[in-house]
Design a protein around this motif. Structure first.
Motif, PDB file in Angstrom:
ATOM      1  N   ALA A 157      10.258 -41.396 -13.989  1.00  0.00           N
ATOM      2  CA  ALA A 157       9.511 -41.469 -12.735  1.00  0.00           C
ATOM      3  C   ALA A 157       8.083 -41.933 -13.028  1.00  0.00           C
ATOM      4  CB  ALA A 157       9.475 -40.096 -12.052  1.00  0.00           C
ATOM      5  N   PRO A 158       7.407 -42.450 -12.011  1.00  0.00           N
ATOM      6  CA  PRO A 158       5.988 -42.796 -12.219  1.00  0.00           C
ATOM      7  C   PRO A 158       5.165 -41.533 -12.425  1.00  0.00           C
ATOM      8  CG  PRO A 158       6.588 -43.050  -9.907  1.00  0.00           C
ATOM      9  CD  PRO A 158       7.860 -42.791 -10.652  1.00  0.00           C
ATOM     10  N   VAL A 159       4.147 -41.629 -13.255  1.00  0.00           N
ATOM     11  CA  VAL A 159       3.352 -40.447 -13.576  1.00  0.00           C
ATOM     12  C   VAL A 159       1.897 -40.841 -13.762  1.00  0.00           C
ATOM     13  CG1 VAL A 159       3.707 -40.646 -16.084  1.00  0.00           C
ATOM     14  CG2 VAL A 159       3.195 -38.410 -15.076  1.00  0.00           C
ATOM     15  N   GLN A 160       1.016 -39.964 -13.333  1.00  0.00           N
ATOM     16  CA  GLN A 160      -0.408 -40.125 -13.603  1.00  0.00           C
ATOM     17  C   GLN A 160      -0.820 -39.047 -14.598  1.00  0.00           C
ATOM     18  OE1 GLN A 160      -4.070 -39.113 -10.916  1.00  0.00           O
ATOM     19  NE2 GLN A 160      -3.512 -41.247 -10.482  1.00  0.00           N
ATOM     20  N   VAL A 161      -1.271 -39.480 -15.772  1.00  0.00           N
ATOM     21  CA  VAL A 161      -1.717 -38.546 -16.807  1.00  0.00           C
ATOM     22  C   VAL A 161      -3.212 -38.327 -16.634  1.00  0.00           C
ATOM     23  CG1 VAL A 161      -1.864 -38.054 -19.264  1.00  0.00           C
ATOM     24  CG2 VAL A 161       0.082 -39.343 -18.365  1.00  0.00           C
ATOM     25  N   ILE A 162      -3.587 -37.075 -16.461  1.00  0.00           N
ATOM     26  CA  ILE A 162      -4.989 -36.725 -16.247  1.00  0.00           C
ATOM     27  C   ILE A 162      -5.532 -36.015 -17.486  1.00  0.00           C
ATOM     28  CG2 ILE A 162      -4.873 -36.646 -13.729  1.00  0.00           C
ATOM     29  CD1 ILE A 162      -4.394 -33.653 -13.938  1.00  0.00           C
ATOM     30  N   TRP A 163      -6.749 -36.336 -17.831  1.00  0.00           N
ATOM     31  CA  TRP A 163      -7.439 -35.704 -18.956  1.00  0.00           C
ATOM     32  C   TRP A 163      -8.567 -34.826 -18.395  1.00  0.00           C
ATOM     33  CZ3 TRP A 163      -7.699 -37.880 -24.383  1.00  0.00           C
ATOM     34  CH2 TRP A 163      -6.621 -38.725 -24.657  1.00  0.00           C
TER      35      TRP A 163
ATOM     36  N   ASP B 212      -4.440 -45.796 -26.626  1.00  0.00           N
ATOM     37  CA  ASP B 212      -3.737 -44.527 -26.751  1.00  0.00           C
ATOM     38  C   ASP B 212      -3.344 -43.909 -25.419  1.00  0.00           C
ATOM     39  OD1 ASP B 212      -6.422 -44.031 -26.178  1.00  0.00           O
ATOM     40  OD2 ASP B 212      -6.561 -42.250 -27.458  1.00  0.00           O
ATOM     41  N   TYR B 213      -4.276 -43.842 -24.475  1.00  0.00           N
ATOM     42  CA  TYR B 213      -3.963 -43.140 -23.229  1.00  0.00           C
ATOM     43  C   TYR B 213      -2.990 -43.916 -22.328  1.00  0.00           C
ATOM     44  CZ  TYR B 213      -7.805 -45.926 -21.168  1.00  0.00           C
ATOM     45  OH  TYR B 213      -8.618 -46.951 -20.744  1.00  0.00           O
ATOM     46  N   PRO B 214      -3.022 -45.259 -22.252  1.00  0.00           N
ATOM     47  CA  PRO B 214      -1.948 -45.950 -21.525  1.00  0.00           C
ATOM     48  C   PRO B 214      -0.589 -45.803 -22.221  1.00  0.00           C
ATOM     49  CG  PRO B 214      -3.873 -47.362 -21.701  1.00  0.00           C
ATOM     50  CD  PRO B 214      -4.094 -46.200 -22.624  1.00  0.00           C
ATOM     51  N   HIS B 215      -0.599 -45.806 -23.560  1.00  0.00           N
ATOM     52  CA  HIS B 215       0.635 -45.635 -24.314  1.00  0.00           C
ATOM     53  C   HIS B 215       1.263 -44.276 -24.017  1.00  0.00           C
ATOM     54  CE1 HIS B 215       2.712 -44.996 -28.443  1.00  0.00           C
ATOM     55  NE2 HIS B 215       3.533 -45.647 -27.626  1.00  0.00           N
ATOM     56  N   GLU B 216       0.456 -43.231 -24.009  1.00  0.00           N
ATOM     57  CA  GLU B 216       0.955 -41.889 -23.732  1.00  0.00           C
ATOM     58  C   GLU B 216       1.540 -41.820 -22.319  1.00  0.00           C
ATOM     59  OE1 GLU B 216      -0.890 -37.577 -24.583  1.00  0.00           O
ATOM     60  OE2 GLU B 216      -1.892 -38.665 -22.962  1.00  0.00           O
ATOM     61  N   ALA B 217       0.862 -42.409 -21.336  1.00  0.00           N
ATOM     62  CA  ALA B 217       1.364 -42.391 -19.961  1.00  0.00           C
ATOM     63  C   ALA B 217       2.698 -43.117 -19.867  1.00  0.00           C
ATOM     64  CB  ALA B 217       0.341 -43.031 -19.022  1.00  0.00           C
ATOM     65  N   ALA B 218       2.836 -44.235 -20.573  1.00  0.00           N
ATOM     66  CA  ALA B 218       4.090 -44.992 -20.549  1.00  0.00           C
ATOM     67  C   ALA B 218       5.236 -44.188 -21.155  1.00  0.00           C
ATOM     68  CB  ALA B 218       3.909 -46.305 -21.300  1.00  0.00           C
ATOM     69  N   ILE B 219       4.965 -43.495 -22.255  1.00  0.00           N
ATOM     70  CA  ILE B 219       6.004 -42.695 -22.910  1.00  0.00           C
ATOM     71  C   ILE B 219       6.462 -41.550 -22.014  1.00  0.00           C
ATOM     72  CG2 ILE B 219       6.337 -41.017 -24.772  1.00  0.00           C
ATOM     73  CD1 ILE B 219       4.891 -42.903 -26.634  1.00  0.00           C
ATOM     74  N   ILE B 220       5.510 -40.893 -21.338  1.00  0.00           N
ATOM     75  CA  ILE B 220       5.874 -39.776 -20.461  1.00  0.00           C
ATOM     76  C   ILE B 220       6.676 -40.284 -19.266  1.00  0.00           C
ATOM     77  CG2 ILE B 220       4.961 -37.967 -18.959  1.00  0.00           C
ATOM     78  CD1 ILE B 220       2.578 -37.751 -20.909  1.00  0.00           C
ATOM     79  N   SER B 221       6.265 -41.407 -18.685  1.00  0.00           N
ATOM     80  CA  SER B 221       7.017 -41.965 -17.559  1.00  0.00           C
ATOM     81  C   SER B 221       8.450 -42.287 -17.960  1.00  0.00           C
ATOM     82  CB  SER B 221       6.321 -43.227 -17.034  1.00  0.00           C
ATOM     83  OG  SER B 221       7.073 -43.822 -15.994  1.00  0.00           O
ATOM     84  N   LYS B 222       8.614 -42.855 -19.130  1.00  0.00           N
ATOM     85  CA  LYS B 222       9.978 -43.165 -19.603  1.00  0.00           C
ATOM     86  C   LYS B 222      10.781 -41.883 -19.797  1.00  0.00           C
ATOM     87  CE  LYS B 222      12.548 -45.573 -23.231  1.00  0.00           C
ATOM     88  NZ  LYS B 222      12.459 -46.373 -24.487  1.00  0.00           N
ATOM     89  N   ALA B 223      10.127 -40.856 -20.327  1.00  0.00           N
ATOM     90  CA  ALA B 223      10.841 -39.611 -20.625  1.00  0.00           C
ATOM     91  C   ALA B 223      11.321 -38.904 -19.361  1.00  0.00           C
ATOM     92  CB  ALA B 223       9.937 -38.679 -21.433  1.00  0.00           C
TER      93      ALA B 223
END
Length: 721
Positions: free
Chosen positions: A427-433, A413-424
């Motif tokens: 740019a590269p993005v680091q998702v922090i919880w 789930d968390y890699p999937h969410e990071a990939a979707i946000i980067s595509k949106a």
């Protein structure tokens, strides 16, 4: 320590610059137990990609690629310790690199089920031994001496004739010739008595990295142009974003984007709103400023009390799906004059890893690259490839160190969410919880209730019937609803089934909207409490010593030796009546652990834990210090799960959001723990998880021995006993 530089293309570039490399890997033919060792230059001839390997360059430098994640369990140490033993090199002369996720090269890379050593040790030993033999053969040819008169030691091949000068060459001087040799078959491995590294309490290779700050964890990863994202997600899994107001969020300095997002959670999706900024602080502040309207219709919003009320009702009124049945326990129970019928309950738990979830992703037109604390890179590749319609080989997964995993980071789930946000955002993005994100999103270990019925005849169990009611993690992964949970008997010692002729183990299907998944030791952590507590109750009903009762029902010499050890180290046979001793023995991932807990009355009320003795039989093993650390850590985790914390729900929302209410054990809560390892030549079992399940029943059995009070519901307060 960054695996990014070790792609196949870069590997070949480096190889050409050093002049030559002896590089070996292996592939596993269909239905084979031991892999075929090959030179990576020959991989194409076998129709396989370059896979798990070691390589030695002309300077003598040895690099070992770790195909599994290191989350504190010790594979960063055990993999090189195994290879170095047979390769005859010093551990401090080895570089260790995390391999990228690639199932074609490495097979299953899921770090879970305590599987790394127990499923790979034969192949890794053969890999080291094959390289050693090729180097010895190359040296013998150079010197024109018999190969049998040469041996390897500390990165050198040595020829020591009865008369004349000794000859020696370091491995780097031999790789050019060694790589030209045919890979030997059926190399002879060392006997355990000959080991110099395996079986020794060697210091872990990752300890210096984690104390001097050079170890790369997920949050340490930085790439050019990277932004940071914090996501406000619905605490009820199936809830949807109805609308949101990001006006205040966009006013936070550094906020660049606010986007609706989602991530896959098994067969459904969790929706949320991501705030993307130039710093993690700005992203978190922007997230706090969001105003979101949720649509939480169409599914139940359950409270914890209602969940367990339904489970108890199901245990009374329903027969479950049969997992195992032998004899006729129903009729034996109906006629028995000496019998028990009791219910045990275990709570929902969250993984509480020291490192909260995080992931960095960079979506580009031709590929997606991910970095993070990931237990299952191959699962991530599979899932994201399908969800985002990207070729699997274009989903590149790089593993970092993990600050604890316990199963939670073996999820997509968390890699999937990071990939979707980067595509949106492009740019590269680091998702922090945050800790609250980690605690409230799940998935959790399921809360489970057990009905245990047993009958006795002449001091022996004549019938044993178990019904289990709790969420089935298999169903969340698309498993068939009409099949019992395949982990229904996990933790229950198999030899019991030989002595108990009338036996029934059932699974009652039970569902809620709360997401559940594996947790350390999976169902053994809950089953073990119910089954070993019940065995103890039957022993008391039969008027027998609990250890003797178990011995009588476990017709296996290996288990009897474990029981002998438990009695010896704890002084079981010399204990005083009512002194507060409890015992439990559980099996998990091919290892058996017996534990004895001693308790006494506390001066401030309730009881205190005085001592824990743990005896592990994991068969062949690598490092005793690693085993002791894992068993000790498992017991600490079990203390919290049994006596301090649980996840509770109110109106479908998790109540326990941080450590102020989900309290973890402190150092003052930890009793002295002694760990003992059985020595034998059996196949390797798991180590990271089997030490947990036996603790809770051993503790509650000890409390019964001291106070006469049976505890059948976890967690409970030691101060209130």
């Amino acid at each position: 320590m960054d695996s990014q530089a070790f792609t196949r293309r870069n590997f070949l570039k480096v190889s050409s610059l050093t002049g030559a490399l002896l590089s070996l890997g292996f592939y596993l033919p269909t239905n084979a137990e031991v892999a075929e060792i090959i030179k990576t230059a020959e991989a194409d001839n076998f129709g396989v990609a370059m896979n798990a390997w070691i390589h030695i360059d002309t300077s003598g430098k040895v690099t070992i690629f770790s195909h599994r994640a290191e989350m504190g369990q010790g594979v960063y140490q055990s993999i090189p310790q195994m290879i170095a033993e047979e390769l005859e090199v010093d551990l401090d002369k080895i570089d260790i690199v995390f391999a990228q996720g690639d199932q074609k090269k490495f097979g299953n890379q899921v770090t879970g089920g305590s599987s790394t050593v127990r499923t790979s040790y034969k192949n890794l030993l053969n890999l080291g031994a094959t390289a050693r033999e090729m180097l010895i053969q190359a040296a013998a040819a150079k010197w024109n001496v018999p190969k049998a008169d040469c041996y390897a030691q500390s990165g050198y091949v040595i020829y020591k004739p009865a008369s004349g000068a000794e000859k020696r060459m370091h491995y780097g001087e031999l790789v050019v010739d060694a790589q030209k040799l045919e890979t030997p078959k059926n190399v002879v491995l060392k006997k355990r008595s000959e080991y110099k590294l395996i079986g020794k309490p060697l210091r872990r290779q990752d300890t210096p990295l984690k104390t001097n700050g050079t170890a790369t964890f997920g949050l340490d990863k930085m790439i050019p142009g990277m932004l940071y994202a914090a996501v406000e997600r619905n605490s009820r899994l199936r809830g949807k974003v109805k609308s949101f107001d990001d006006t205040a969020a966009r006013k936070i300095p550094g906020v660049k984007h606010v986007v609706k997002t989602r991530m896959g959670v098994f067969d459904t999706y969790r929706e949320g709103v991501a705030v993307v900024a130039t710093s993690s602080w700005a992203a978190i502040q922007g997230k706090k400023a969001l105003k979101i309207n949720w649509d939480d219709s169409g599914f139940e919003h359950l409270n914890t009390d209602e969940i367990f009320r339904r489970q108890r009702e199901a245990l009374k009124t329903k027969e479950g799906l049969s997992f195992k049945k032998q004899g006729d326990p129903v009729s034996v129970l109906a006629k028995a004059s000496q019998k028990l019928d009791v219910v045990y309950e275990t709570p929902y738990q969250y993984h509480s890893c020291m490192e909260p979830l995080n992931c960095t992703a960079h979506y580009q037109a031709d590929k997606l690259e991910i970095w993070g604390p990931i237990q299952a890179p191959d699962w991530v590749q599979d899932y994201i490839s399908k969800e985002m319609n990207i070729p699997r080989d274009k989903v590149i997964v790089n593993m970092t160190f993990l600050g604890g995993g316990f199963g939670r980071k073996a999820f997509m789930d968390y890699p999937h969410e990071a990939a979707i946000i980067s595509k949106a955002i492009g740019a590269p993005v680091q998702v922090i919880w945050t800790r609250e994100d980690d605690a409230t999103q799940g998935p959790y270990r399921p809360g489970i209730s057990y009905r245990c019925e047993g009958a006795l005849e002449n001091g022996q169990i004549s019938a044993f019937k178990i019904k289990m009611a709790g969420q089935n993690t298999n169903h969340w992964r698309g498993g068939k609803k009409d099949e019992p949970n395949r982990s229904t008997s996990e933790g229950f010692l198999k030899p019991y089934t030989e002595s108990i002729k009338n036996l029934s183990i059932q699974d009652i299907p039970f569902e809620t909207p709360i997401p559940v998944m594996w947790w350390r030791s999976v169902y053994a952590s809950t089953n073990g409490f119910a089954y070993e507590s019940f065995i103890d109750e039957l022993a008391h009903q039969a008027g027998k010593d609990p250890m003797t009762f178990r011995r009588d029902h476990l017709p296996e010499e290996r288990l009897h030796r474990l029981i002998d050890k438990m009695e010896a180290v704890s002084g079981w046979k010399s204990r005083q009546k009512g002194a507060g001793y409890g015992v439990a023995i559980t099996e998990c991932f091919s290892s058996t652990v017996g534990q004895i807990v001693k308790v006494s009355k506390s001066a401030t009320g309730g009881v205190k834990i005085d001592q824990v003795w743990a005896v592990m039989d994991c068969g062949w093993y690598v490092n005793p210090d690693t085993i002791k650390a894992q068993v000790e850590g498992s017991i600490v985790m079990a203390i919290g799960a049994a006596t301090q914390h649980q996840v509770t729900f109110k109106d479908g929302i998790p109540v326990d959001k941080n450590f102020y209410s989900y309290q973890l054990p402190r150092i003052t809560d930890i009793p002295p723990i002694e760990v003992f390892i059985m020595e034998n030549e059996e196949a390797a079992g798991g180590v990271g998880e089997p030490g947990l399940p036996a603790f809770a029943p051993a503790l509650t059995n000890a409390i019964f021995d001291l106070t006469g009070k049976r505890i059948r519901t976890l967690p409970f307060s030691l101060a209130s006993v």
